[in-house]
Design a protein around this motif. Structure first.
Motif, PDB file in Angstrom:
ATOM      1  N   CYS A  12       0.820  -1.217   0.000  1.00 13.88           N
ATOM      2  CA  CYS A  12       0.000   0.000   0.000  1.00 13.88           C
ATOM      3  C   CYS A  12       0.850   1.261   0.000  1.00 13.88           C
ATOM      4  O   CYS A  12       0.509   2.261  -0.621  1.00 13.88           O
TER       5      CYS A  12
ATOM      6  N   LEU B  25       2.799   6.192  -2.390  1.00 10.72           N
ATOM      7  CA  LEU B  25       3.849   7.203  -2.292  1.00 10.72           C
ATOM      8  C   LEU B  25       4.982   7.069  -3.297  1.00 10.72           C
ATOM      9  O   LEU B  25       5.560   8.063  -3.717  1.00 10.72           O
TER      10      LEU B  25
ATOM     11  N   CYS C 259      13.835  -4.219  10.124  1.00  4.02           N
ATOM     12  CA  CYS C 259      13.663  -5.191  11.213  1.00  4.02           C
ATOM     13  C   CYS C 259      12.986  -6.472  10.733  1.00  4.02           C
ATOM     14  O   CYS C 259      13.448  -7.573  11.017  1.00  4.02           O
TER      15      CYS C 259
ATOM     16  N   GLY D 166      12.950   3.403  13.789  1.00  7.75           N
ATOM     17  CA  GLY D 166      11.934   4.109  14.565  1.00  7.75           C
ATOM     18  C   GLY D 166      10.553   4.124  13.950  1.00  7.75           C
ATOM     19  O   GLY D 166       9.602   4.622  14.561  1.00  7.75           O
ATOM     20  N   PHE D 167      10.396   3.550  12.758  1.00  6.45           N
ATOM     21  CA  PHE D 167       9.099   3.645  12.088  1.00  6.45           C
ATOM     22  C   PHE D 167       8.014   2.883  12.857  1.00  6.45           C
ATOM     23  O   PHE D 167       7.193   3.482  13.525  1.00  6.45           O
ATOM     24  N   GLY D 168       8.032   1.579  12.775  1.00 10.53           N
ATOM     25  CA  GLY D 168       7.100   0.793  13.596  1.00 10.53           C
ATOM     26  C   GLY D 168       5.624   1.001  13.301  1.00 10.53           C
ATOM     27  O   GLY D 168       4.788   0.793  14.168  1.00 10.53           O
TER      28      GLY D 168
ATOM     29  N   ALA E  81       4.955   5.226  14.920  1.00 16.84           N
ATOM     30  CA  ALA E  81       5.555   6.476  14.461  1.00 16.84           C
ATOM     31  C   ALA E  81       4.672   7.693  14.751  1.00 16.84           C
ATOM     32  O   ALA E  81       5.173   8.815  14.856  1.00 16.84           O
TER      33      ALA E  81
ATOM     34  N   GLY F  47       8.465   2.002   4.888  1.00 20.44           N
ATOM     35  CA  GLY F  47       8.317   2.592   6.222  1.00 20.44           C
ATOM     36  C   GLY F  47       9.632   3.201   6.677  1.00 20.44           C
ATOM     37  O   GLY F  47       9.687   4.363   7.105  1.00 20.44           O
TER      38      GLY F  47
ATOM     39  N   LEU G 202      10.483   6.377   4.672  1.00 19.48           N
ATOM     40  CA  LEU G 202       9.780   7.590   5.090  1.00 19.48           C
ATOM     41  C   LEU G 202      10.429   8.166   6.347  1.00 19.48           C
ATOM     42  O   LEU G 202      10.619   9.375   6.472  1.00 19.48           O
ATOM     43  N   SER G 203      10.753   7.259   7.278  1.00 24.14           N
ATOM     44  CA  SER G 203      11.313   7.712   8.542  1.00 24.14           C
ATOM     45  C   SER G 203      12.698   8.328   8.348  1.00 24.14           C
ATOM     46  O   SER G 203      12.983   9.408   8.861  1.00 24.14           O
TER      47      SER G 203
ATOM     48  N   GLU H 282      14.324   9.262   5.400  1.00 20.68           N
ATOM     49  CA  GLU H 282      14.380  10.420   4.496  1.00 20.68           C
ATOM     50  C   GLU H 282      13.776  11.650   5.175  1.00 20.68           C
ATOM     51  O   GLU H 282      14.319  12.755   5.118  1.00 20.68           O
ATOM     52  N   GLY H 283      12.638  11.440   5.854  1.00 17.15           N
ATOM     53  CA  GLY H 283      11.976  12.549   6.542  1.00 17.15           C
ATOM     54  C   GLY H 283      12.884  13.183   7.583  1.00 17.15           C
ATOM     55  O   GLY H 283      12.917  14.406   7.739  1.00 17.15           O
TER      56      GLY H 283
END
Lengths: 462, 241
Positions: B9, B14, B138, B173-175, B179, B211, B214-215, B217-218
């Motif tokens: 998804c 994205l 992970c 840290g995404f999870g 997040a 995930g 995003l974490s 790069e952000g």
């Protein structure tokens, strides 16, 4: 409990993280080196099997333990909860006219709030584990780690505390500080009437308690006073000394990265006439406090825990927020599972969610407890019992419905992506995301490309 | 062999280019790729939120969509891990569905794992030049054993030098919902990851999950790092279309 508020404050505390990083280096690197010396996977499997074997017949092994311990002059008492622990210990203290009790580390006494109960009964409790001692003289602060209770303190903070409490010139060298603490504790060791310890394992075939320590205080506590009280959870029983040998191959390695702890004591029975030391009176207080209910439940795996702390030492969340944020006796992944089970799901609502489920804990656990799976199960129970916030449930239910209706989902995705692109305003990132402000408080949200894969794919394949 | 591409998804929403990159790689490996257009999400958000019922309904949907394929491949260790490791658990009380879930699970692969272990992709079309470091996600690492595979594929790119960062196996840290439920803890974990990425001196951090992307790069951009690229393993291997 307000986990979120405490965790947020801790997450912003870079000084705390620096202290935790030092410990992480010590414990994580230490464990890595130490487990390389053994056949790790085989030892984990064997340890898991031993612990499972005890738990499958917990009542039988406990009866055997009671029989053997009693035969050697010990007395086995049973406590349903923390209040019963306190009542039993206070009764023992009264019976023997105890005015001062020296303690080595016992997490069960933390569960029970034993020190406060002893003080109320006129018995002075003295913590003799260096970390616990530091916390006790600092206004009975609570531990933030199960084997390194004062891990959240720097050397400088301890130096300042010692200067203030001991009233002696400030020391800067750790060796000197430790010597000063020893000098302060020596008088207590010699004047105490009762010693209170935890127990790493109870050996059923000999009625012994095994203690794994590094400072030598455990030996003093368990042999000098005339009364020794062991307080430990009922799940700590193991069948044989052979089993103890197996578990000892993995416990110190997993905990502190040591091949063997500095001190390892197997204490059996009361002092005999030919013995030069040892207690005249030996009591075992074996505690339920929520453990027995786990037998046969979906959380039985948790009873295997041998309290090594490898899970928290390797946990990225623990390394960021430390132990106090978890709010009760047990922090880190094992605490995120145990605390809701022991204090009630509704009283620790955030804890099972306070993990990225990265499974770093699961892969280092010496007895192979699937900690992320157990956290997920607790999340399920929260949903089943209607404990999750209404908004979260509604959003999830709507999303799950939408995801089962591909045409509508496709439309929603298309619109959603256009909305996100509009928010990005031509940039490659979204700086403030109204629907998830918690994300953009701490980092940007990368902008979408503009159209969904499904749109582009169906155009190409039309 | 007939491979069902599970786009995921997050890629759908994205980063469609990663989906197309995965498609090109699978085709380059000689697979016949099918992309069921009714696919949406594997159900992991529901599973990790404790909503077993919703997770199960989405699992049934995905199983029906993909069980006709020889393999299911996803450009994500997290989604592939959900299908391989957790779908069977969802149907523990339903033997018929359990069998279907386990059968699909055993044929489900994370993209780099599939390209190395099953498709035995020999040549990769990408032409990236520079130093890269690889972030182990992970689920990919600890659920599926994805560690050597992406590195073996990166080694096939002549212009790429791999440099390992400290803490490559540590969580970004995404999870998922973590997040946003614990945004500040999540962002701190991302910051530590970004510090390690930057200390490696790599031009790009390569990874296998949206995930994490995003974490990381952000956080890199928020920290003012406009230079370090964040690339999915599929993108760097497939190169420009």
């Amino acid at each position: 409990m307000h986990f979120k508020a405490r965790a947020s404050a801790a997450a912003a505390d870079k000084a705390l993280q620096a202290k935790l990083a030092t410990a992480k280096g010590l414990f994580v690197e230490g464990r890595r080196r130490a487990v390389a010396e053994i056949d790790l996977e085989a030892t984990r499997e064997a340890s898991k099997a031993i612990r499972n074997r005890c738990i499958a017949n917990l009542d039988l092994w406990l009866e055997r333990f009671e029989e053997e311990a009693t035969r050697r002059g010990g007395q086995v008492l049973w406590a349903r909860d923390g209040a019963e622990i306190c009542r039993l210990v206070v009764d023992i203290a009264r019976r023997h006219g105890v005015r001062k009790a020296i303690k080595s580390k016992s997490m069960l006494s933390e569960e029970a709030g034993l020190n406060a109960a002893l003080e109320a009964a006129g018995v002075q409790p003295v913590e003799t584990d260096l970390g616990e001692y530091i916390l006790q003289i600092n206004g009975n602060e609570s531990p933030s780690h199960i084997i390194a209770p004062a891990i959240h303190k720097t050397k400088e903070e301890v130096a300042e505390l010692f200067e203030r409490v001991h009233g002696k010139p400030r020391k800067t060298d750790i060796g000197e500080m430790t010597r000063e603490a020893r000098e302060m504790l020596r008088a207590h060791f010699l004047s105490a009437d009762m010693g209170i310890s935890g127990g790493n394992f109870l050996v059923a075939e000999t009625g012994s308690v095994a203690l794994v320590t590094n400072e030598g205080n455990g030996r003093m506590v368990t042999t000098l006073p005339k009364v020794h009280v062991v307080i430990t959870g009922v799940e700590k029983v193991i069948p044989t000394l052979e089993d103890l040998a197996t578990l000892m191959r993995i416990l110190p390695r997993s905990a502190t990265g040591q091949t063997i702890s500095n001190y390892f004591s197997v204490l059996t029975g009361v002092k005999r006439p030919e013995d030069t030391d040892g207690p005249e009176h030996l009591y075992f207080i074996l505690v339920d406090n929520g453990r027995v209910d786990l037998v046969g439940s979906g959380f039985q795996d948790m009873l295997r825990c041998i309290r090594c702390a490898a899970c928290m030492n390797h946990c990225p969340v623990y390394q960021t927020i430390g132990g106090h944020a978890y709010g009760w006796v047990y922090p880190g992944p094992m605490g995120a599972v145990l605390t809701p089970l022991f204090v009630g799901l509704e009283n620790a609502i955030d804890l099972p969610h306070a993990a990225t489920l990265c499974n770093q804990c699961g892969v280092v656990c010496p007895v192979k407890i699937p900690l992320p799976d157990l956290m997920r199960k607790l999340r399920e129970q929260q949903v089943e019992r209607g404990l999750r916030p209404w908004g979260e449930r509604a959003a999830l239910t709507f999303w799950a419905w939408l995801a089962r209706h591909p045409a509508l989902y496709g439309l929603a995705a298309k619109l959603g992506v256009r909305y996100l692109s509009w928010l990005a305003g031509g940039e490659d990132r979204i700086r403030i995301l109204g629907i998830a402000p918690a994300w953009t408080d701490g980092r940007d949200f990368p902008a979408p490309e503009g159209r969904t894969f499904r749109e582009l794919y169906s155009e190409k394949h039309r | 062999m007939r491979v069902g591409l599970f786009v995921t998804c997050l890629v759908d929403l994205l980063r469609p280019r990663i989906g197309f990159a995965a498609l090109r790689l699978l085709e380059a490996a000689g697979c016949e790729v099918v992309v069921p257009e009714s696919q949406t999400c594997c159900g992991q958000p529901a599973w990790n939120s404790g909503d077993r019922r919703a997770a199960r309904l989405l699992a049934e949907k995905a199983i029906a969509e993909f069980e006709g394929c020889d393999y299911l491949v996803a450009p994500s260790g997290s989604c592939a891990g959900m299908i391989r490791a957790h779908y069977p658990e969802l149907f523990a009380d339903d033997p018929a569905w359990h069998e279907r879930a386990a059968a699909l699970g055993s044929r489900t692969y994370e993209l780099s794992d599939f390209l190395v272990a099953v498709a035995k992709l020999d040549k990769v079309p990408g032409d990236f030049t520079g130093t890269v470091t690889y972030h182990d996600s992970c689920s990919g690492l600890r659920e599926l054993g994805v560690k050597a595979q992406p590195r073996a594929l990166l080694a096939k790119l002549p212009g790429v030098t791999l440099t390992e960062m400290d803490g490559a196996e540590e969580c970004c840290g995404f999870g998922g919902a973590f997040a946003v439920k614990f945004g500040d803890i999540s962002a701190r974990l991302a910051e530590k990851k970004c510090e390690n990425v930057r200390a490696s001196g790599a031009d790009a951090v390569v990874l296998g999950d949206l995930g994490c992307m995003l974490s990381i790069e952000g956080k890199l951009r928020r920290l003012g790092d406009e230079k370090t690229r964040v690339l999915h393993i599929a993108e760097i291997l497939a190169g420009e279309p």
